[in-house]
Scaffold this motif. Structure first.
Motif, PDB file in Angstrom:
ATOM      1  N   LEU A 183      39.973  15.603  88.479  1.00 28.15           N
ATOM      2  CA  LEU A 183      40.007  15.272  89.901  1.00 28.15           C
ATOM      3  C   LEU A 183      41.043  16.099  90.657  1.00 28.15           C
ATOM      4  CD1 LEU A 183      39.504  11.412  89.733  1.00 28.15           C
ATOM      5  CD2 LEU A 183      37.879  13.132  90.516  1.00 28.15           C
ATOM      6  N   GLU A 184      42.172  16.384  90.025  1.00 28.46           N
ATOM      7  CA  GLU A 184      43.176  17.232  90.674  1.00 28.46           C
ATOM      8  C   GLU A 184      42.644  18.640  90.888  1.00 28.46           C
ATOM      9  OE1 GLU A 184      46.696  16.917  88.291  1.00 28.46           O
ATOM     10  OE2 GLU A 184      47.275  15.013  89.202  1.00 28.46           O
ATOM     11  N   ARG A 185      41.892  19.163  89.922  1.00 30.78           N
ATOM     12  CA  ARG A 185      41.272  20.489  90.087  1.00 30.78           C
ATOM     13  C   ARG A 185      40.255  20.463  91.216  1.00 30.78           C
ATOM     14  NH1 ARG A 185      38.764  23.221  85.163  1.00 30.78           N
ATOM     15  NH2 ARG A 185      38.358  24.664  86.823  1.00 30.78           N
ATOM     16  N   ARG A 186      39.477  19.399  91.291  1.00 28.89           N
ATOM     17  CA  ARG A 186      38.460  19.282  92.340  1.00 28.89           C
ATOM     18  C   ARG A 186      39.110  19.201  93.717  1.00 28.89           C
ATOM     19  NH1 ARG A 186      33.965  14.584  92.149  1.00 28.89           N
ATOM     20  NH2 ARG A 186      32.230  15.971  92.524  1.00 28.89           N
ATOM     21  N   ALA A 220      45.464   2.811  68.195  1.00 27.50           N
ATOM     22  CA  ALA A 220      44.042   3.167  68.118  1.00 27.50           C
ATOM     23  C   ALA A 220      43.313   2.795  69.413  1.00 27.50           C
ATOM     24  CB  ALA A 220      43.388   2.477  66.926  1.00 27.50           C
ATOM     25  N   GLY A 221      43.778   1.782  70.100  1.00 27.62           N
ATOM     26  CA  GLY A 221      43.176   1.415  71.382  1.00 27.62           C
ATOM     27  C   GLY A 221      43.790   2.158  72.555  1.00 27.62           C
ATOM     28  N   LEU A 222      45.084   2.445  72.481  1.00 29.69           N
ATOM     29  CA  LEU A 222      45.785   3.062  73.603  1.00 29.69           C
ATOM     30  C   LEU A 222      45.510   4.560  73.730  1.00 29.69           C
ATOM     31  CD1 LEU A 222      47.998   2.766  75.855  1.00 29.69           C
ATOM     32  CD2 LEU A 222      49.609   3.526  74.122  1.00 29.69           C
ATOM     33  N   ILE A 223      45.579   5.301  72.647  1.00 28.14           N
ATOM     34  CA  ILE A 223      45.523   6.761  72.713  1.00 28.14           C
ATOM     35  C   ILE A 223      44.193   7.279  73.263  1.00 28.14           C
ATOM     36  CG2 ILE A 223      45.560   8.867  71.305  1.00 28.14           C
ATOM     37  CD1 ILE A 223      47.851   7.588  69.734  1.00 28.14           C
ATOM     38  N   PRO A 224      43.023   6.810  72.807  1.00 29.97           N
ATOM     39  CA  PRO A 224      41.786   7.335  73.406  1.00 29.97           C
ATOM     40  C   PRO A 224      41.668   7.036  74.905  1.00 29.97           C
ATOM     41  CG  PRO A 224      41.290   6.226  71.347  1.00 29.97           C
ATOM     42  CD  PRO A 224      42.717   5.943  71.661  1.00 29.97           C
ATOM     43  N   HIS A 244      41.985   8.943  80.526  1.00 29.62           N
ATOM     44  CA  HIS A 244      42.639   8.861  81.838  1.00 29.62           C
ATOM     45  C   HIS A 244      43.220  10.209  82.244  1.00 29.62           C
ATOM     46  CE1 HIS A 244      45.359   7.654  85.028  1.00 29.62           C
ATOM     47  NE2 HIS A 244      46.371   8.115  84.310  1.00 29.62           N
ATOM     48  N   ARG A 245      43.928  10.859  81.319  1.00 24.26           N
ATOM     49  CA  ARG A 245      44.542  12.154  81.644  1.00 24.26           C
ATOM     50  C   ARG A 245      43.474  13.210  81.934  1.00 24.26           C
ATOM     51  NH1 ARG A 245      49.162  12.361  83.597  1.00 24.26           N
ATOM     52  NH2 ARG A 245      49.325  14.483  82.877  1.00 24.26           N
ATOM     53  N   GLY A 246      42.369  13.194  81.192  1.00 28.12           N
ATOM     54  CA  GLY A 246      41.290  14.145  81.441  1.00 28.12           C
ATOM     55  C   GLY A 246      40.654  13.938  82.803  1.00 28.12           C
TER      56      GLY A 246
END
Length: 120
Positions: free
Chosen positions: A67-70, A51-55, A60-62
């Motif tokens: 940033l990679e798109r930018r 419950a703490g790790l997944i969100p 982080h992935r979002g």
């Protein structure tokens, strides 16, 4: 770096396994009035960890994706900006007249003289 990450995850899993073996006792968790969940302690620990790790992992992935798109957009803009000036001198190399009809200055650095006007 990958080996360090792997070692950390293996250590976390070993610690969780040891915790699970030593604490395999049932507990009652009161969720609402009249709703009681009976489960083992390791299940609660794993659920709380996820419950703490997944969100945070999704956040982080979002951010990384954004940033990679930018960066990709900026790199493409830079490529387009650097490619344009290289083609510009090739197009105008043969021209000696400017659009206003005045002669261009020579490569020696001379400045053009304004056209003579008749005084009335």
């Amino acid at each position: 770096m990958q080996i360090i990450r792997t070692i950390v995850w293996v250590l976390i899993l070993v610690a969780l396994l040891i915790f699970t073996i030593t604490n395999w006792t049932p507990v009652s968790v009161k969720i609402w009035e009249g709703l009681i969940l009976e489960t083992k302690i390791p299940a609660l620990v794993i659920i709380a960890f996820l419950a703490g790790l997944i969100p945070m992992w999704l956040l982080h992935r979002g951010a990384k994706w954004r940033l990679e798109r930018r960066i990709g957009t900026l790199e493409n803009a830079m490529r387009a900006a650097t490619a344009t000036p290289a083609a510009l001198p090739a197009e105008t190399a043969g021209d000696t007249e400017q659009p206003t009809g005045e002669a261009r200055p020579a490569a020696t650095g001379a400045t053009p003289t304004p056209p003579a006007t008749e005084a009335s």
